[in-house]
Design a protein around this motif. Structure first.
Motif, mmCIF file in Angstrom:
data_model
loop_
_atom_site.group_PDB
_atom_site.id
_atom_site.type_symbol
_atom_site.label_atom_id
_atom_site.label_comp_id
_atom_site.label_asym_id
_atom_site.label_seq_id
_atom_site.Cartn_x
_atom_site.Cartn_y
_atom_site.Cartn_z
ATOM 1 N N LYS A 12 -8.116 1.401 -0.225
ATOM 2 C CA LYS A 12 -7.164 0.609 -0.228
ATOM 3 C C LYS A 12 -6.896 0.037 -1.407
ATOM 4 O O LYS A 12 -7.643 0.171 -2.344
ATOM 5 N N ALA A 31 -1.360 -4.886 4.509
ATOM 6 C CA ALA A 31 -2.217 -4.286 3.624
ATOM 7 C C ALA A 31 -2.986 -5.338 2.804
ATOM 8 O O ALA A 31 -3.774 -5.005 1.730
ATOM 9 N N GLN A 43 0.720 -1.156 -0.022
ATOM 10 C CA GLN A 43 0.065 -0.020 0.053
ATOM 11 C C GLN A 43 0.952 1.280 0.056
ATOM 12 O O GLN A 43 0.549 2.295 -0.696
#
Length: 381
Positions: free
Chosen positions: A201, A185, A153
């Motif tokens: 995300k 992530a 991320q």
């Protein structure tokens, strides 16, 4: 529902060295009978013995979460803050060096560094130079320390802000001194889940692409799963299947790096934002669910990813110790300070002394061994 014989057949196939199909993995996760669950535990532990041995490893490491200011609003995160919030923070270079010096003094071989996505974290209007300075600040002073830093991320964040290819961002971080990439992530690698859990995300494909790019460039990664919130058994197995495929690609294409370990991160909801907390309906992980999922993860991944750990921060030391009888061969690290899970309301604490980790392992009659980030033995002096 498949019969008990089917569970036995699935476990027999696993013990013979076959990779399970996703359907077989789901069947194992669906088991509720104590007898079937015990058979899964024993199979996982037998495979752990064959794939990773009896010695339980641990790492002396320190977490540095350099800022909690973040542009995203993940539904499970109690760590993030907006700039200007009273408890927002952003460490300066002196504070980062102090934390690194303290880690080295306490015998750390690794610093794990991750933070919020702070759009102001720039030098001369660019994101990458800030991250490079984070790395160089530590590596110039402590060249011997292994930097396990910046999730997929964070790599995507840097690349997006600066208009870079992922390859270029990763290569620059690697050249500056990053030694490996945390496979965080990932949450659950299923876009239906991600749209609810972490809509801002990166999507599943981007996470997989960045991890695979790291492997191509010679940067080892870890892998994780955030479990026990809104995901189904099918989505859990889908996540494991994607990790297994990723590792197989790295091995078959002879990339210079690969996934070093799988870490299960059971969801802690106590301080999570209210909508998700209400939906999940509990504050702390259910230990039995985490143990079963961890055991199935070993059975599903172990031929390809032999190192498995559960988080003592999430489950407490007793829970993580119990996981060592359910297919885990590693108990994690000392961390020294841990903010992300603690701010979520975890009861595990933020720091673990080496003696406490060794004592937990010894309580099971298993030998222990300090390791480095890449699972090489560390001979302590």
């Amino acid at each position: 529902m498949l019969t008990k014989i089917s569970v036995e057949k699935i476990l027999d196939r696993a013990l013979m060295g076959y990779d399970l199909s996703p359907q077989e993995g789901v069947v194992l996760l669906q088991q509720t009978e104590p007898e079937a669950i015990a058979a899964i535990r024993i199979t996982s532990d037998t495979l752990r013995h064959a794939q990773a041995g009896d010695t339980v490893t641990y790492v002396i490491n320190r977490n540095i979460n350099f800022t909690n200011i973040c542009e995203q609003h993940c539904s499970f995160c109690a760590f993030r803050r907006d700039d200007g919030d009273t408890d927002a923070y952003w460490l300066d270079w002196t504070q980062i060096l102090e934390k690194a010096a303290d880690a080295v003094k306490r015998g750390a071989t690794e610093i794990c560094m991750q933070g919020g996505l702070n759009p102001q974290a720039q030098i001369n209007g660019k994101s990458l130079p800030y991250y490079l300075k984070l790395v160089e600040t530590i590596k110039q002073e402590f060249p011997q320390i292994h930097l396990h830093a910046f999730s997929p991320q964070e790599v995507q964040f840097i690349a997006r802000l600066d208009g870079l290819e992922y390859t270029d961002a990763i290569a620059a971080l690697q050249d500056a001194g990053v030694g490996s990439m945390p496979g965080t992530a990932a949450e659950v690698l299923d876009d239906t889940v991600r749209r609810i859990l972490c809509p801002e995300k990166i999507d599943t494909a981007t996470w997989l692409e960045i991890i695979s790019t790291a492997h191509k460039l010679g940067l080892h990664t870890t892998s994780t799963m955030l479990s026990g919130h809104i995901e189904s058994h099918e989505q859990q197995i889908g996540h494991l299947d994607k990790l297994r495929s990723l590792q197989k690609i790295a091995i078959e294409k002879e990339y210079p790096a690969r996934i070093t370990e799988f870490i299960l991160l059971p969801f802690v909801g106590q301080e999570a934002p209210k909508p998700l907390r209400r939906r999940v309906g509990r504050d702390q992980p259910i230990l039995q669910d985490a143990l079963l999922l961890g055991a199935v993860a070993r059975i599903y991944l172990g031929n390809w990813i032999p190192n498995h750990q559960q988080s003592w921060v999430k489950l407490g030391l007793a829970g993580a110790t119990e996981a060592l009888a359910w297919g885990c061969n590693d108990i994690g690290g000392t961390l020294m300070e841990e903010h992300i899970t603690t701010m979520a309301g975890a009861l595990g604490g933020t720091c673990m002394e080496v003696e406490a980790l060794q004592g937990a392992i010894a309580s099971l009659g298993r030998p222990y061994q300090q390791r480095d980030t890449l699972y090489q033995k560390v001979i302590s002096h």
